[in-house]
Write an enzyme that holds these catalytic residues in place. Sequence first.
Site, PDB file in Angstrom:
ATOM      1  CG  ASP A 286      -0.192  -0.044   2.498  1.00 42.98           C
ATOM      2  OD1 ASP A 286      -0.832   0.529   3.467  1.00 42.98           O
ATOM      3  OD2 ASP A 286       0.786  -0.408   2.639  1.00 42.98           O
TER       4      ASP A 286
ATOM      5  CG  ASP B 172       6.775   1.932   5.426  1.00 48.61           C
ATOM      6  OD1 ASP B 172       5.648   2.286   4.914  1.00 48.61           O
ATOM      7  OD2 ASP B 172       6.446   0.822   6.487  1.00 48.61           O
ATOM      8  CG  ASP B 173       3.975   0.078   1.567  1.00 45.47           C
ATOM      9  OD1 ASP B 173       3.828   0.846   2.264  1.00 45.47           O
ATOM     10  OD2 ASP B 173       3.314  -0.952   1.616  1.00 45.47           O
TER      11      ASP B 173
ATOM     12  CG  ASN C 119       0.269   3.425   4.240  1.00 44.06           C
ATOM     13  OD1 ASN C 119       0.187   3.120   5.529  1.00 44.06           O
ATOM     14  ND2 ASN C 119       1.303   2.926   3.593  1.00 44.06           N
TER      15      ASN C 119
ATOM     16  CB  THR D 187       4.559  -4.155   3.046  1.00 39.56           C
ATOM     17  OG1 THR D 187       4.262  -3.710   1.774  1.00 39.56           O
ATOM     18  CG2 THR D 187       5.786  -5.219   2.569  1.00 39.56           C
TER      19      THR D 187
ATOM     20  CG  ASN E  52       1.803   1.432  14.181  1.00 41.17           C
ATOM     21  OD1 ASN E  52       0.634   0.900  14.015  1.00 41.17           O
ATOM     22  ND2 ASN E  52       2.613   1.506  13.208  1.00 41.17           N
TER      23      ASN E  52
ATOM     24  CG  PHE F 102      -1.895   1.220   9.477  1.00 40.36           C
ATOM     25  CD1 PHE F 102      -1.614   0.829   8.015  1.00 40.36           C
ATOM     26  CD2 PHE F 102      -2.914   2.208   9.915  1.00 40.36           C
ATOM     27  CE1 PHE F 102      -2.599   1.233   7.336  1.00 40.36           C
ATOM     28  CE2 PHE F 102      -4.079   2.423   8.762  1.00 40.36           C
ATOM     29  CZ  PHE F 102      -3.577   2.061   7.426  1.00 40.36           C
ATOM     30  CG  ASN F 103       0.137  -3.050   7.387  1.00 41.98           C
ATOM     31  OD1 ASN F 103      -0.286  -2.180   6.672  1.00 41.98           O
ATOM     32  ND2 ASN F 103       1.612  -3.273   7.290  1.00 41.98           N
TER      33      ASN F 103
ATOM     34  CG  HIS G 168       7.434   0.219   9.895  1.00 34.10           C
ATOM     35  ND1 HIS G 168       7.509   0.114  11.216  1.00 34.10           N
ATOM     36  CD2 HIS G 168       7.119   1.445  10.078  1.00 34.10           C
ATOM     37  CE1 HIS G 168       7.275   0.997  12.199  1.00 34.10           C
ATOM     38  NE2 HIS G 168       6.785   2.067  11.264  1.00 34.10           N
ATOM     39  CG  ASP G 169       5.998  -1.597   4.509  1.00 32.65           C
ATOM     40  OD1 ASP G 169       5.359  -0.827   4.092  1.00 32.65           O
ATOM     41  OD2 ASP G 169       5.381  -2.289   5.774  1.00 32.65           O
TER      42      ASP G 169
HETATM   43  O1  RIB Z   1       2.545  -0.123  10.894  1.00 31.27           O
HETATM   44  C1  RIB Z   1       3.468   0.178   9.773  1.00 31.27           C
HETATM   45  C2  RIB Z   1       2.666  -0.355   8.712  1.00 31.27           C
HETATM   46  O2  RIB Z   1       1.675   0.371   8.486  1.00 31.27           O
HETATM   47  C3  RIB Z   1       3.649  -0.220   7.337  1.00 31.27           C
HETATM   48  O3  RIB Z   1       3.434  -1.243   6.457  1.00 31.27           O
HETATM   49  C4  RIB Z   1       3.307   1.182   6.805  1.00 31.27           C
HETATM   50  O4  RIB Z   1       3.303   1.292   5.291  1.00 31.27           O
HETATM   51  C5  RIB Z   1       1.731   1.174   7.014  1.00 31.27           C
HETATM   52  O5  RIB Z   1       1.067   0.501   6.027  1.00 31.27           O
HETATM   53 CA    CA Z   2       2.763  -0.582   4.001  1.00 34.83          CA
END
Ligand code: RIB
Ligand code: CA
Length: 336
Positions: free
Chosen positions: A11, A15-16, A40, A125, A159, A166-167, A238-239
């Site tokens: 998404d 970081d993706d 995101n 991710t 988070n 989040f994911n 993260h990703d």
């Molecule tokens: O919590 C971090 C994740 O949530 C990462 O994949 C970031 O891109 C968001 O999608």
């Molecule tokens: Ca992501």
Amino acid sequence: MAGYKILLDCDPGLDDALALLLAHGDPNIDLVGVTTVGGNVGLDRTTKNALELREYLRFPTVPVAAGADRPISGETRSAEHVHGTGGLGSVVLPPATLPLSETSAVDFIIETVRALPGAIDLVATGPLTNIALALQKEPAIARWVRSFTIMGGSYTRGNATVAAEFNIYADPEAARIVFAADWQVVMIGLDLTLQAQANSTVINRLRQLGKLADDLIVPLATFYVDPTMPDWDGQAVHDVCAVAYVARPDLFTVQPARVDVETAGEFTTGMTVVDFDPPIANALVATELNVSGFWAYVESVYARVAREHTVPQPSAEVPGSDQPTAGENPAAGHAS
Ligand code: RIB
Ligand code: CA
């Protein structure tokens, strides 16, 4: 012959995008496809970003297929406050000229894994909606993949909420389906990814990589600053960790665990409940990162791509892109 064939469901997302750069840039990885999901930012923008990154980073023959624009159930979440309204922070890329695949993300995942049983390292991710829908349509993908790795979850704090990452929070029902399927999920959660912080020392090294760093890598890695943390020293990538795990599992410590997903908790919906002493494990959960080894690996791959980007691409290979003249900075648009 690349060692790993990765299908990346994502998404993009700051970081993706950095994870896509790693998957494309590592010569030991064959990026066989990119599927997009709302997360995101909305699906329209995550897909636009994937298409533009494909051309900007010069992997024009890799299919991009769009997937779910909403979770299996519950409300649609967003992380625009982190990634900006466009999803790539301050980065503005040239418009894509190459088409989106006519195949849906779910069918692309199923068809790709079916065609190459035992060969595809599936990496997710973003929210797990596409993966869950693919499992519901064809449960055998759980057996056909070589591996399945996610950036998601946490065995401590979240988070998106104090309990949920989040994911997972963006589609808890999808995550429940994914962890209940007939495979082993490699969970690269916040406990691991927060060790991969692009702090000022890392950013200063990345700045040495030249135009690609100036135009893309550094803006992506520095856009978000957490206003609640006065001693903030950089975003966690993260990703990037999920892709890195496939190619360099030696950099990670993982432990067998049973992971269940809370889908109906008043305060804990989206929480990954992790038992490190289970009767039966359904996951490998990452706990420790070799931080210096991780950055040495990532920076070496980014440097390789950056060197390629100093060489103008013949327009024939990136059709239709009116590549800016030297000095123009197509990627550093107006701060959002
Ligand atoms: O919590 C971090 C994740 O949530 C990462 O994949 C970031 O891109 C968001 O999608
Ligand atoms: Ca992501």
